[in-house]
Design an enzyme around this catalytic site. Structure first.
Site, PDB file in Angstrom:
ATOM      1  N   SER A 102       0.836  -1.197   0.000  1.00 18.17           N
ATOM      2  CA  SER A 102       0.000   0.000   0.000  1.00 18.17           C
ATOM      3  C   SER A 102       0.871   1.248   0.000  1.00 18.17           C
ATOM      4  CB  SER A 102      -0.889   0.018   1.250  1.00 18.17           C
ATOM      5  OG  SER A 102      -1.550   1.256   1.401  1.00 18.17           O
ATOM      6  N   TYR A 162      -2.249  -0.523  10.163  1.00 17.40           N
ATOM      7  CA  TYR A 162      -2.281  -0.867   8.741  1.00 17.40           C
ATOM      8  C   TYR A 162      -0.980  -0.428   8.066  1.00 17.40           C
ATOM      9  CZ  TYR A 162      -3.930  -1.084   3.887  1.00 17.40           C
ATOM     10  OH  TYR A 162      -4.063  -1.384   2.557  1.00 17.40           O
TER      11      TYR A 162
END
Length: 252
Positions: free
Chosen positions: A142, A155
């Protein structure tokens, strides 16, 4: 070489979003695919749809964050193929909160699914990837791995760790004929982001920060994943392809 004819692939989190697009892209390119998910209804519906189109595909219910789930994946691979050419770690979750608001159970769950599961499953499937002699592992990371994008600290931690896992395994497993790479998307239209992106106060800053002035489609990520799986990318390993519409080069 612009195809995956005859190759075998495992895609985790393959019934939705980027994983779903990747399964279909691999099949269109001639691969045989096993995909995993946790929802049996989604698995069955997607598998039936693909088989009706003549594809060789198997959907299995497996939670990659559990040993039993990973054992099931290994069992099916061994029963069907013996060797594995492509492993895509796409399964992931996020819980968006301020750092002080997470319970230990919540942040450990994010780390377990996004970081620990890919490491464990890669290790378990290493013999099959090595047997292929052209094995490749592709991690879906990501943009949050490299800068703060408001997705929550756990995350971001998990995806940053996944990038270093990519680099370290690429070096360690090169001698086994296994390449390891990553793709880092910015916001992409998936079920995971649907609720977030539907909020105008969230979407507007994202678009303002992105030179291409839109979020990505899942198919735009699956095409990069497919390229990294092909022999055409045979000299690429330990790399992270950032697909963010120019966000990371925008100083705004």
């Amino acid at each position: 070489m612009w195809n995956l004819k005859g190759q075998t692939a495992v895609v985790t989190g393959g019934s939705k979003g980027i994983g779903r697009a990747t399964v279909r892209e691999f099949l269109d390119l001639g691969a045989k695919v096993i995909f995993t998910a946790r929802d049996p209804e989604h698995i069955q519906k997607f598998e039936e749809e693909l088989k009706a189109e003549g594809f060789e595909v198997t959907g299995i219910e497996a939670d990659v964050s559990t040993k039993s789930g990973r054992d099931e994946i290994v069992k099916i691979v061994q029963e069907k193929w013996q060797a594995l050419d492509i492993l895509v770690h796409n399964a992931g979750i996020n819980i968006r909160k301020k750092a002080k608001e997470y319970s230990e159970e919540e942040y450990r769950k994010v780390l377990e699914i996004n970081l620990v599961a890919p490491f464990e499953l890669s290790r378990m499937l290493h013999p099959f990837l090595k047997q292929s002699e052209r094995g490749t592992v592709i991690n879906v990371a990501s943009a949050a791995a490299m800068q703060d994008v408001g997705t929550g600290t756990p995350y971001a931690m998990s995806k940053a760790g996944l990038l270093q896992q990519t680099r370290s395994l690429a070096v360690e497993w090169a001698g086994d004929g296994i390449r390891v790479n990553a793709v880092s998307p910015w916001f992409t239209e998936t079920p995971l982001t649907e609720g977030y992106l539907s909020q105008e106060e969230k979407m507007t800053p994202i678009l303002n920060r992105t030179p291409l002035n839109r979020v990505a489609k899942a198919e735009e990520m699956s095409s990069i994943i497919a390229f990294l799986a092909m022999e055409k990318s045979s000299y690429i390993t330990g790399q992270n392809i950032v697909a963010d519409g120019g966000m990371s080069i925008n100083a705004i």
